[in-house]
Design a protein around this motif. Structure first.
Motif, PDB file in Angstrom:
ATOM      1  N   LYS B  81     -10.141   6.845  -1.337  1.00 24.28           N
ATOM      2  CA  LYS B  81      -9.043   6.062  -1.089  1.00 24.28           C
ATOM      3  C   LYS B  81     -10.129   4.493  -1.082  1.00 24.28           C
ATOM      4  O   LYS B  81      -9.816   3.439  -2.147  1.00 24.28           O
ATOM      5  N   VAL B  84     -11.894   3.526  -4.480  1.00 21.17           N
ATOM      6  CA  VAL B  84     -10.764   3.688  -5.649  1.00 21.17           C
ATOM      7  C   VAL B  84     -10.451   1.311  -4.720  1.00 21.17           C
ATOM      8  O   VAL B  84     -10.536   0.978  -5.855  1.00 21.17           O
ATOM      9  N   VAL B  85      -9.909   1.577  -3.948  1.00 23.31           N
ATOM     10  CA  VAL B  85      -9.516   0.180  -3.609  1.00 23.31           C
ATOM     11  C   VAL B  85     -10.558  -0.907  -2.952  1.00 23.31           C
ATOM     12  O   VAL B  85     -10.038  -1.724  -3.724  1.00 23.31           O
ATOM     13  N   SER B  99      -0.259  15.079  -7.887  1.00 29.00           N
ATOM     14  CA  SER B  99      -1.464  14.589  -6.702  1.00 29.00           C
ATOM     15  C   SER B  99      -2.237  13.567  -7.898  1.00 29.00           C
ATOM     16  O   SER B  99      -2.402  12.076  -8.011  1.00 29.00           O
ATOM     17  N   GLU B 102      -0.127  10.896  -9.025  1.00 27.72           N
ATOM     18  CA  GLU B 102       0.551   9.995  -7.861  1.00 27.72           C
ATOM     19  C   GLU B 102      -0.112   8.977  -8.429  1.00 27.72           C
ATOM     20  O   GLU B 102      -0.345   7.627  -8.053  1.00 27.72           O
ATOM     21  N   TRP B 103      -2.065   9.733  -8.488  1.00 24.13           N
ATOM     22  CA  TRP B 103      -3.014   8.765  -8.861  1.00 24.13           C
ATOM     23  C   TRP B 103      -3.041   7.775  -9.970  1.00 24.13           C
ATOM     24  O   TRP B 103      -2.868   6.408 -10.063  1.00 24.13           O
ATOM     25  N   GLU B 106      -0.861   4.684 -10.048  1.00 20.39           N
ATOM     26  CA  GLU B 106      -1.118   3.340  -9.544  1.00 20.39           C
ATOM     27  C   GLU B 106      -2.037   2.502 -10.460  1.00 20.39           C
ATOM     28  O   GLU B 106      -3.150   1.945  -9.899  1.00 20.39           O
TER      29      GLU B 106
END
Lengths: 293, 424
Positions: B81, B84-85, B99, B102-103, B106
């Motif tokens: 995380k 990626v952020v 998941s 979910e990814w 984003e």
């Protein structure tokens, strides 16, 4: 007499030296608190997302059975942990204060657990309290076949195991604080009380311990923040289990934010923990700062 | 921390040296770098990861190992995380099940259709598993293996001593468990961690309710199925199992439970096929020392746990090229065979030659193909394949609480399951 004193010329130096640490503290403590606060009212799930969502996360938190368990566990744990550590610590300090032999060795023995990390304490007590390995197994091996101590695997009792391990670790620290306090008291007070015919227990209860009020307060302060942020001890000892019987807000926050993809709920519970700490610290700081003035 | 750092830098250094010498020898130009986040750090898994690294190096690329220890991958996800952020994602990361979606939502995953299309992934994978790797119809992740979750591991010697056969239904399971109890062994080795409780629950739901009920209740989260007579039976059976585990189970790791079966202290264990690795490592032979049978009542069903690598959007073109090669390598028959021989799972590609695999893997592969045709292939809810992580977590809490607390009633638990299904 127009020359400026050399001291005055470098008046700005302390400010300059302190500025970076001030900025860093401001950013990484207060900035991150604000960021966490905003995350708790955002749409964040898997990654931070800055869309405003209002108080949804807090609502979900109060609806969550698991959070209720975690919050209530914290109340029980904090009360028993603080009361227990204080009782054991003060008792040890009073006993050690009797001018006994080998005091240095004993003091080290009692203080030593404080040098361990909570992870170590938790793991060790996990083995001690495991019915098949530790205490129960040993006592049964001595021939007491009906002896039973299986709190660790009982959902209603497991929390008390955490209390026991916590007290074991922190009592020595409380003892050290109180011992230092007791040694700081003027001998002549005790002598005067003895001349008046007071017994030793009475001197302790009525004179010495009450005069240690500041020590008492700072101990409660330190212990209560340890209790609120307790995480490693629970993780090592029970990992929140059986089920989620020993979950605390800190472990709840971790699992929401990092494994469940619910960063907003994790942030909301972190904010509530901060509020709990503030509820204890702010009045204390207020009274401290006011009395100094 | 320090150890992993040095390990990682040593790995990186050796990877660089190897890549440099490879480049000198073959004169490969424009080789890219693939950085793969994974948590294949234990024995067989690490070997499998090395196989992948070797494959990539053979293609002239640099392999940058980004291994984060911790079996469940929680700490790896935290690291991912932050990467990626900060706009610096690895080429690929071990992400599976919902998941992946979910990814993808984003907006950080890349479209792999240029690899998957020409290589016919749609024909090579069961449709259901292919769908799990796609977001809005485009591939965003490459699969590496299939684990079967609904296995019952049996110690042959213990069973012979007790004079019983491996159970094929839950009724037979309890008869066998009674016999084992009489013979003085723990009937079922269990580790009381919430995911293991949940795995057992999943096996019971599949065995008692069948694949159709399983899909309705635990995949589609249909409230009427979650609060039905079948669910009542599932929960009652599930709770009854607890009586056949030992009281030291809480907190025990799954491999310690497997060790109990290996040593003959316990007769059975309900666990996915990663348990096989423990048996093999202890020098046991399938079919002789231990047996793998489908968990009671689920012989025709297959609950799967597919490991996959999701691919992130990269800025560097050479690295993106290397990433494409990685995706292609992951799906190649050679790699699928090599990797799964080491990891204990089976290839996700259909129509693979299984000659080199052991009896359990052959059985698993046969059931995989058949269940995929018969519609009884179901995603494992306990291993993050069926529902989003928030729902999975909430349901896991309810099931674990029911297993551990003597006060929780069946009715109450069903109501809580319905509520947990809405956690979003």
């Amino acid at each position: 007499m127009s020359t400026v004193s050399p001291l005055r010329r470098i008046d700005w130096l302390p400010k300059l030296v302190l500025a970076p640490s001030f900025v860093a503290a401001f950013l990484f403590i207060y900035g991150l608190i604000a960021w966490n606060g905003y995350l708790s009212v955002s749409e964040s799930r898997l990654l931070p997302n800055y869309e405003f969502a209002g108080l949804d996360a807090y609502r979900a938190l109060f609806d969550s059975d698991r959070f209720h368990v975690a919050a209530w566990n914290l109340v029980i744990f904090a009360f028993l942990f603080i009361a227990g550590s204080l009782a054991v610590g003060v008792l040890l300090a009073v006993l050690l204060n009797q001018k006994i032999r080998a005091e240095g060795v004993l003091r080290t023995v009692y203080l030593y657990p404080m040098a361990l990390s909570f992870i170590v304490t938790g793991t060790a007590w996990k083995w001690i309290l495991n019915p098949g390995l530790g205490l129960e197994h040993t006592v049964r091996g001595w021939g007491f076949a009906s002896f039973s101590f299986d709190w660790l695997i009982n959902p209603d009792r497991a929390l008390y195991c955490i209390v026991i391990a916590g007290i074991w670790q922190s009592a020595g620290f409380v003892m050290a604080l109180f011992l230092a306090g007791l040694r700081g008291i003027d001998e002549s007070i005790i002598k005067a009380a003895q001349v008046d015919g007071a017994s030793m227990p009475r001197i302790y209860l009525r004179i010495l311990l009450p005069s240690l009020r500041p020590v008492f307060f700072s101990t409660v302060m330190v212990l209560s923040h340890i209790a609120i942020k307790s995480f490693d001890l629970v993780m090592a000892l029970t990992a929140g289990g059986p089920g989620y019987a020993t979950d605390l807000p800190a472990t709840f926050m971790y699992s929401m934010a990092f494994t469940r993809g619910q960063i907003n709920q994790g942030a909301a519970s972190a904010t509530l923990m901060l509020a709990a700490v503030a509820a204890i610290v702010v009045p204390y700081l207020y009274s401290e700062l006011r009395s100094r003035r | 921390m320090n150890k992993t750092m040095t390990l990682r830098s040593t790995l990186r250094l050796s990877a660089l040296t190897l890549a440099a010498s490879a480049a000198l020898l073959t004169g490969v130009a424009r080789a890219g770098e693939v950085e793969v986040l994974h948590w294949w750090t234990s024995g067989g898994e690490a070997k499998a990861a090395q196989a992948l690294a070797a494959t990539m190096k053979a293609k002239g690329h640099t392999w940058k190992d980004f291994a984060v220890a911790g079996g469940g991958g929680d700490s790896a996800m935290t690291v991912l995380k932050s990467r990626v952020v900060s706009g610096n994602p690895p080429a690929a990361a071990q992400i599976k099940g919902p998941s992946i979606q979910e990814w993808a939502r984003e907006g950080v995953l890349t479209n792999l259709d240029d690899v998957a299309g020409p290589e016919h992934w749609d024909q090579l994978l069961p449709p259901q598993i292919a769908a799990g790797l796609k977001y809005k119809g485009h591939y965003v992740a490459a699969p590496v293996n299939v684990h079967r979750v609904n296995w019952l591991w049996v110690n042959t010697a213990v069973f012979k001593k007790a004079g019983i056969k491996p159970p094929t239904s839950w009724a037979e399971f309890f008869t066998a468990a009674e016999a084992l109890k009489k013979a003085g062994v723990i009937p079922l080795a269990h580790g009381g961690q919430s995911w293991q409780d949940f795995t057992t629950f999943e096996d019971v739901a599949l065995g008692v309710g069948g694949a159709a009920f399983y899909k309705k209740a635990l995949v589609q989260l249909d409230p009427t199925a979650l609060k039905s007579d079948t669910m009542k039976e599932v929960l009652t059976t599930f709770k009854k199992i607890k009586g056949y585990t030992d009281k030291n189970a809480p907190g025990r790791d799954w491999n310690l439970a497997t060790a109990m079966v290996i040593r003959g202290e316990a007769g059975m264990q309900l666990m996915g096929d990663w348990a096989k690795g423990e048996f093999l490592a202890a020098g046991k032979t399938p079919g002789k020392d231990f047996e793998c049978v489908a968990s009671p009542g689920s012989a025709k069903d297959f609950s799967y746990n597919v490991d996959s690598l999701a691919m992130f959007q990269l800025k560097n073109a050479a690295n993106a090229k290397a990433q494409r090669d990685l995706a292609s390598a992951l799906m190649s028959p050679d790699f699928q065979e090599l990797f799964n021989l080491n990891k204990g799972s089976i290839p996700v590609r259909l129509n693979m030659n299984m000659d080199k695999f052991d009896a359990c893997a052959k059985q698993s592969s046969k059931d995989f193909v058949e269940s995929s045709k018969g519609g009884t292939l179901v995603p494992s809810i306990a291993h993050g394949m069926a529902v989003p992580s928030a729902v999975e977590g909430a349901m896991k809490d309810v099931v674990s609480q029911f297993w551990n607390s003597d006060k929780a009633t069946v009715e109450d638990t069903m109501t809580k399951l319905v509520a947990a299904a809405k956690a979003q």
